[in-house]
Design a protein around this motif. Structure first.
Motif, PDB file in Angstrom:
ATOM      1  N   ASN A 146     -38.647  12.167 139.965  1.00  0.00           N
ATOM      2  CA  ASN A 146     -39.244  11.940 138.656  1.00  0.00           C
ATOM      3  C   ASN A 146     -39.349  13.273 137.949  1.00  0.00           C
ATOM      4  OD1 ASN A 146     -39.666   9.126 138.934  1.00  0.00           O
ATOM      5  ND2 ASN A 146     -41.455   9.518 140.225  1.00  0.00           N
ATOM      6  N   PHE A 147     -38.254  13.677 137.330  1.00  0.00           N
ATOM      7  CA  PHE A 147     -38.193  14.985 136.686  1.00  0.00           C
ATOM      8  C   PHE A 147     -39.039  14.960 135.420  1.00  0.00           C
ATOM      9  CE2 PHE A 147     -36.360  18.459 134.232  1.00  0.00           C
ATOM     10  CZ  PHE A 147     -36.154  19.423 135.200  1.00  0.00           C
ATOM     11  N   PRO A 148     -39.898  15.984 135.222  1.00  0.00           N
ATOM     12  CA  PRO A 148     -40.726  16.005 134.009  1.00  0.00           C
ATOM     13  C   PRO A 148     -39.872  16.130 132.760  1.00  0.00           C
ATOM     14  CG  PRO A 148     -40.868  18.103 135.189  1.00  0.00           C
ATOM     15  CD  PRO A 148     -40.127  17.153 136.085  1.00  0.00           C
ATOM     16  N   GLY A 149     -40.168  15.299 131.771  1.00  0.00           N
ATOM     17  CA  GLY A 149     -39.395  15.344 130.539  1.00  0.00           C
ATOM     18  C   GLY A 149     -38.146  14.488 130.637  1.00  0.00           C
ATOM     19  N   GLU A 150     -37.126  14.875 129.904  1.00  0.00           N
ATOM     20  CA  GLU A 150     -35.901  14.083 129.805  1.00  0.00           C
ATOM     21  C   GLU A 150     -35.004  14.297 131.009  1.00  0.00           C
ATOM     22  OE1 GLU A 150     -33.086  13.367 126.091  1.00  0.00           O
ATOM     23  OE2 GLU A 150     -32.890  15.380 126.885  1.00  0.00           O
ATOM     24  N   ASN A 151     -34.692  13.234 131.724  1.00  0.00           N
ATOM     25  CA  ASN A 151     -33.806  13.333 132.882  1.00  0.00           C
ATOM     26  C   ASN A 151     -32.383  13.004 132.444  1.00  0.00           C
ATOM     27  OD1 ASN A 151     -32.397  13.129 135.326  1.00  0.00           O
ATOM     28  ND2 ASN A 151     -34.250  12.541 136.420  1.00  0.00           N
ATOM     29  N   ILE A 152     -31.612  14.034 132.158  1.00  0.00           N
ATOM     30  CA  ILE A 152     -30.256  13.842 131.651  1.00  0.00           C
ATOM     31  C   ILE A 152     -29.334  13.281 132.714  1.00  0.00           C
ATOM     32  CG2 ILE A 152     -30.424  15.589 129.843  1.00  0.00           C
ATOM     33  CD1 ILE A 152     -29.040  17.548 131.725  1.00  0.00           C
TER      34      ILE A 152
ATOM     35  N   SER B  98     -32.266  22.124 128.845  1.00  0.00           N
ATOM     36  CA  SER B  98     -33.194  22.959 129.614  1.00  0.00           C
ATOM     37  C   SER B  98     -33.107  22.646 131.104  1.00  0.00           C
ATOM     38  CB  SER B  98     -34.632  22.757 129.116  1.00  0.00           C
ATOM     39  OG  SER B  98     -35.031  21.405 129.249  1.00  0.00           O
ATOM     40  N   MET B  99     -32.845  21.386 131.471  1.00  0.00           N
ATOM     41  CA  MET B  99     -32.707  21.044 132.885  1.00  0.00           C
ATOM     42  C   MET B  99     -31.572  21.814 133.543  1.00  0.00           C
ATOM     43  SD  MET B  99     -31.857  17.384 134.734  1.00  0.00           S
ATOM     44  CE  MET B  99     -33.451  16.601 134.559  1.00  0.00           C
ATOM     45  N   VAL B 100     -30.487  22.012 132.819  1.00  0.00           N
ATOM     46  CA  VAL B 100     -29.348  22.766 133.351  1.00  0.00           C
ATOM     47  C   VAL B 100     -29.762  24.201 133.663  1.00  0.00           C
ATOM     48  CG1 VAL B 100     -27.051  23.674 132.815  1.00  0.00           C
ATOM     49  CG2 VAL B 100     -27.634  21.321 132.205  1.00  0.00           C
ATOM     50  N   ILE B 101     -30.483  24.836 132.745  1.00  0.00           N
ATOM     51  CA  ILE B 101     -30.933  26.217 132.965  1.00  0.00           C
ATOM     52  C   ILE B 101     -31.851  26.283 134.187  1.00  0.00           C
ATOM     53  CG2 ILE B 101     -32.299  28.114 132.016  1.00  0.00           C
ATOM     54  CD1 ILE B 101     -29.602  27.908 130.671  1.00  0.00           C
ATOM     55  N   ASP B 102     -32.837  25.389 134.254  1.00  0.00           N
ATOM     56  CA  ASP B 102     -33.838  25.442 135.323  1.00  0.00           C
ATOM     57  C   ASP B 102     -33.277  25.082 136.690  1.00  0.00           C
ATOM     58  OD1 ASP B 102     -35.877  26.219 133.611  1.00  0.00           O
ATOM     59  OD2 ASP B 102     -36.472  24.152 133.165  1.00  0.00           O
TER      60      ASP B 102
END
Length: 373
Positions: free
Chosen positions: A140-146, A220-224
């Motif tokens: 359950n990733f916080p925010g948008e899970n692409i 942002s998920m890609v960066i993190d």
């Protein structure tokens, strides 16, 4: 625990020629793979990946071929856009302005590599993206899970939502090979890896002695989850700590590695928003000597913002090195269309540095200011 596998760039190029889910981004080539061959390649790679990571085939995330999938009614995939009768004409679509932000380097560097399977290219390490996506799909990733959005829409690209950063695209390896063959100099330069994804281009510049490297991706998920861990994995932190048993020496070397990593900065967001952020973050922003970018000209709707990014951030004597496929079916972009766009604005000169005819036709292009003023 961190796992490590060794591959060559050639191994990756072979795999990329039968990619899992290039779908709408098929290249214009007489050597194009047939659908049946592509399906066989997908099934083979899926089975191997499942066996390698100890999960069932159903657990592994893979983008489906756009040609064989029925796009979801509420998705905005490139192919569904291309086939929609209600579409706007090219260049008339509104760009999605995703706010930009800077991502801080975490204090606990080693924690970033937890649950990562590390693969090795010549001189580079990077996290296995299939494993990253499988883990993110379950969490359950916080925010948008692409990842879940990409999975449900059967696409590596969802306009304004996900722009392909969780995949290493074929032309990235072309540009890496070009760096070596052309002996591209990075020492002392300020470098931007634009649309960085895994960050392989920027990491090569960093290892080549660049004084500062910035990484930018839309998501942002890609960066993190990918870029930052990859940069940490390419530091000498683990090797040095494994070789030294004295705590004081460990602390000293860890501190040195941390200082080196702070020569890197990380950003997410749409290009025009990214420009605003970096230009306003410093009183006197020093522009980039070199901008590296791969497979960022697939969508003509993005050309204006991309051109403005080069114009606003490239130093007067700087250059852009851009790698691209000849044409992207279903999305409409490609080398010749982008060159025409650039020529019409009469700001940059473009020069083809290399044409790769093996497999699917690809190009490496250099861009410089016509008048360095």
């Amino acid at each position: 625990m961190t796992f490590q596998f060794n591959f060559t760039i050639e191994d990756h190029l072979e795999n990329e020629l039968t990619p899992l889910g290039d779908g709408a981004l098929t290249l214009d080539s007489s050597k194009e793979l047939s659908v049946s061959e592509s399906q066989k390649g997908e099934e083979r790679d899926r089975k191997c990946s499942a066996e390698q990571f100890g999960v069932s085939q159903d657990q592994l995330w893979e983008p489906k071929s756009m040609e064989n999938a029925a796009p979801s009614q509420d998705t905005d995939s490139p192919l569904s856009e291309a086939n929609s009768s209600s579409n706007l004409e090219p260049h008339e679509k509104q760009t999605c302005f995703r706010a930009a932000k800077e991502h801080a380097m975490p204090k606990d560097l080693k924690k970033m590599l937890e649950n990562k399977v590390i693969e090795t290219l010549p001189g580079l390490q990077h996290a296995n993206l299939a494993v990253v996506k499988t883990i993110l799909l379950k969490e359950n990733f916080p925010g948008e899970n692409i990842v879940s959005k990409s999975f449900s829409s059967h696409s590596d690209l969802i306009t304004g939502v996900y722009e392909g950063g969780l995949k290493i695209w074929e032309c990235t390896f072309d540009l890496l090979a070009y760096f070596t063959k052309a002996k591209v100099k990075f020492a002392g330069k300020k470098v931007l890896d634009l649309g960085c994804g895994s960050g392989l281009l920027g990491m090569t510049a960093f290892k080549g002695g660049a004084k500062e490297v910035h990484f930018q991706d839309y998501n942002s998920m890609v960066i993190d989850e990918v870029t930052l861990p990859n940069v940490v994995a390419n530091s000498t932190l683990e090797d040095e700590e494994n070789d030294v048993n004295e705590p004081d020496v460990k602390r000293c070397r860890t501190s040195k590695v941390t200082q080196e990593l702070y020569q890197c900065r990380f950003f997410s967001g749409e290009w025009s928003e990214f420009c605003k952020l970096v230009l306003s973050s410093e009183k006197l922003f020093v522009k980039y000597d070199l901008i590296l970018t791969s497979e960022t000209i697939y969508n003509p709707d993005y050309y204006s913002n991309l051109h403005q990014t080069f114009l606003g951030l490239l130093s007067k004597n700087g250059r852009v090195l851009l790698a691209s496929k000849a044409h992207y079916f279903g999305v409409g972009g490609g080398v010749h269309l982008f060159q025409k766009f650039v020529e019409e604005r009469d700001v940059f000169e473009t020069r083809i540095l290399k044409i790769i005819d093996a497999g699917l036709k690809r190009f490496i292009i250099e861009m410089t200011f016509k008048s360095p003023s």
